[in-house]
Design a protein around this motif. Sequence first.
Motif, short mmCIF file in Angstrom:
data_model
loop_
_atom_site.label_atom_id
_atom_site.label_comp_id
_atom_site.label_asym_id
_atom_site.label_seq_id
_atom_site.Cartn_x
_atom_site.Cartn_y
_atom_site.Cartn_z
N GLU A 266 -12.36 -56.85 38.61
CA GLU A 266 -12.88 -54.87 39.62
C GLU A 266 -13.58 -53.85 39.54
O GLU A 266 -14.04 -53.04 40.18
N MET A 267 -13.23 -53.39 37.78
CA MET A 267 -14.15 -51.95 37.66
C MET A 267 -15.20 -52.64 37.58
O MET A 267 -16.16 -51.15 38.27
N LEU A 268 -15.80 -53.41 37.38
CA LEU A 268 -17.73 -53.44 37.38
C LEU A 268 -17.43 -54.30 38.68
O LEU A 268 -19.10 -53.69 38.67
N ARG A 269 -17.08 -54.71 39.61
CA ARG A 269 -17.58 -54.52 40.92
C ARG A 269 -17.78 -53.26 41.14
O ARG A 269 -18.45 -53.18 42.45
N GLN A 270 -16.89 -52.78 41.53
CA GLN A 270 -16.87 -50.77 41.88
C GLN A 270 -18.56 -50.06 40.99
O GLN A 270 -18.43 -49.66 41.56
N ARG A 271 -17.93 -51.00 39.56
CA ARG A 271 -19.15 -50.34 38.84
C ARG A 271 -20.46 -50.95 38.56
O ARG A 271 -19.95 -51.35 37.41
N PRO A 272 -20.88 -51.78 39.23
CA PRO A 272 -21.94 -52.67 38.55
C PRO A 272 -22.71 -52.02 37.94
O PRO A 272 -23.33 -52.56 36.91
N ASP A 273 -23.25 -50.58 37.41
CA ASP A 273 -24.28 -50.59 36.73
C ASP A 273 -23.31 -49.88 35.76
O ASP A 273 -23.76 -49.41 33.95
#
Length: 337
Positions: A266-273
């Motif tokens: 979920e962290m990666l989904r919110q921060r794909p950068d």
Amino acid sequence: MLKRAKTLPESPIFSQLPVRMITSGPAGVQVAVHVHGTLSDDILPVICIPGYVRNMADFRHLPAAINQVPGTGLAFVLLDLPGRGRSTPLPRNLAYSTLLDADCVLDVLNALDIGPAVLIGEGHGGQVAMLAAARQPTRIAGAVLVDSGPVTDSRGLVRTRTNFRHITELRSPPAARAALRKMLSTDYPGESEARLDELAERLYVQNPRGRLEALFDDRLIEQLEQFEFDDVLEPQWQLFGALAHAPLMIVRTQLSDQLRRATFDEMLRQRPDAATLAISGQGSPALLDGAEERDALAQFLIEVCRPPSGEKLMSFVPDDRLGLRNPTLSLDPPPKR
């Protein structure tokens, strides 16, 4: 009147980490700080924040390793949060909290005349980094979260408590050392006994009577009594959002019990950068001593700490704060879902 805090034992593990003491907070806590390299206005420094009962020994080899990579030459600030390592414990009538720890980090930046900085936080240290960003966003120019996220995993808290209780109940020093090796081998399978003993020395020291003493205030363990293994703690995604303005790297170890895979995703989904790094065959804290980890961290830190020629470093506005009120933190009694 403030009640006097206990004194933490000394340990040879810190012999190569000279420190200065910085006063923080209304209780006048003395925070131990080690600076590796030269602080400069031209290159952002890297602040290393250890985990819940951890100390700066977890990062002691990292600055030299990173600076072996061409183009680095970075300054690092290693610190012990209150009640850990060589920092003084809190007076007995004050509770430990993530909020206090974040203010401690900001006090260290002020004392060292540091404006923006890049924070590396492991476990609880990552939550401290997020809260520091929420309180003073312009102080945080980048962050590396290692086995850390906005959802506290109760498994890691309970295991920390259980392991400490078990070690302190063992009267025989050889039995205690053997128990520590067994505990550590679950996070670092395949490591030699000598290596496991070195890792144990980051948290415990043998006193003149041969007993093991913790390099942290045992009241930190007392504050974990409220947690159970299957607790589901309230997510704090607004704290994760406080890093939205800053370059981010997210690191997760394969055997971590501090950052669940679902939270990581979920962290990666919110921060794909965000830059990412997965470390196989390790638990928490990540050792960060392999060539792959070193090179990945160095690449991220170079890009953030040394902007391309012609670009300015992030500016700092001293009183910039977000209006967060009473965030639910990992050290405070947490609502459950």
